[in-house]
Design an enzyme around this catalytic site. Structure first.
Site, PDB file in Angstrom:
ATOM      1  N   HIS A  60       0.848  -1.182   0.000  1.00 42.42           N
ATOM      2  CA  HIS A  60       0.000   0.000   0.000  1.00 42.42           C
ATOM      3  C   HIS A  60       0.891   1.242   0.000  1.00 42.42           C
ATOM      4  CE1 HIS A  60      -3.807  -2.096   1.816  1.00 42.42           C
ATOM      5  NE2 HIS A  60      -3.286  -2.746   0.781  1.00 42.42           N
ATOM      6  N   GLU A  62       1.169   3.770   1.949  1.00 41.89           N
ATOM      7  CA  GLU A  62       1.796   4.086   3.238  1.00 41.89           C
ATOM      8  C   GLU A  62       2.991   3.187   3.525  1.00 41.89           C
ATOM      9  OE1 GLU A  62      -2.742   4.195   4.202  1.00 41.89           O
ATOM     10  OE2 GLU A  62      -1.428   3.366   2.636  1.00 41.89           O
ATOM     11  N   CYS A  90      -5.843   1.598   6.244  1.00 45.73           N
ATOM     12  CA  CYS A  90      -6.438   0.333   6.683  1.00 45.73           C
ATOM     13  C   CYS A  90      -5.734  -0.114   7.961  1.00 45.73           C
ATOM     14  CB  CYS A  90      -6.291  -0.729   5.593  1.00 45.73           C
ATOM     15  SG  CYS A  90      -4.582  -1.241   5.309  1.00 45.73           S
ATOM     16  N   CYS A  93      -1.846  -0.804   7.599  1.00 48.72           N
ATOM     17  CA  CYS A  93      -1.032   0.410   7.519  1.00 48.72           C
ATOM     18  C   CYS A  93      -1.043   1.172   8.844  1.00 48.72           C
ATOM     19  CB  CYS A  93      -1.529   1.294   6.388  1.00 48.72           C
ATOM     20  SG  CYS A  93      -1.322   0.553   4.754  1.00 48.72           S
TER      21      CYS A  93
END
Length: 205
Positions: A60, A62, A90, A93
């Site tokens: 992701h 991040e 999420c 993360c």
């Protein structure tokens, strides 16, 4: 200009960098989410979604930015850093950011399906955890949401064109008495997150 105005201006500046990263994700065929890590007003690292291109479900925006920053600063703890991301983090993360001891996380659009900064739940505000990262939500939420909406509208249109083409080919083959062979699909269509259609969640921070 007072302190609050300076912080708001700095947040918007950083979020625009994250939006540029989200555009990079789009160009790569990924869901357009981007992130940037700042320290004392300076860009430390950037990242954008790339789980499909890297075959990595953890990639992701991040996490990509966090890995770059940790390597650059040669430390797994980044207590003086702030992360800006175009979509509410999420659970994966969020926990990574808290383990890294980020002092602040700023996000743009809420995610009512998987967001854990107040939409589905608030991991950052869980008092049982031993680190508490400050959260600000809704910074440049409109352009971030608009980008997601446009991306998925185009993706739905592409899927429809491909489906219509398969159906047309099958009809032509049937008319000529040929066996219908469905073409192989390279990969499953991307899921369409509810963030693009749902009502924005409450701002946190």
């Amino acid at each position: 200009m007072n302190d609050a105005d300076r912080i708001a201006q700095a947040d918007e500046h950083a979020m625009r960098i994250a939006l540029d990263q989200a555009q990079n994700a789009w160009l790569a065929g990924e869901v357009p989410v981007g992130a940037v890590i700042m320290r004392a007003g300076q860009v430390i690292a950037t990242g954008y979604n790339r789980p499909i291109t890297t075959h990595d479900p953890t990639a992701h925006a991040e996490i990509v930015a966090l890995r770059h920053a940790s390597q650059l600063l040669a430390n797994y703890r980044l207590p003086e850093c702030e992360l800006y991301v175009t979509l509410e983090p999420c659970a994966m993360c969020a926990m990574a950011l808290m383990h890294a001891r980020f002092k602040r996380v700023v996000f743009a659009a809420p995610d009512p399906k998987t967001g854990v900064a107040g939409s589905v739940l608030d991991l950052f505000g869980n008092r049982q955890l031993n680190h508490h990262t400050r959260i600000v939500g809704g910074v440049l939420a409109e352009p971030a949401s608009a980008m997601l909406k446009q991306f998925f509208a185009e993706r739905r249109a592409q899927i429809k064109v491909q489906r219509d083409a398969r159906q047309a080919a099958a009809s032509r083959q049937a008319l000529h008495g040929l066996d219908v062979i469905e073409p192989e699909v390279a990969h499953e269509p991307l899921p369409l997150p509810q963030v693009i259609d749902g009502e924005p969640g409450p701002q946190v921070g």
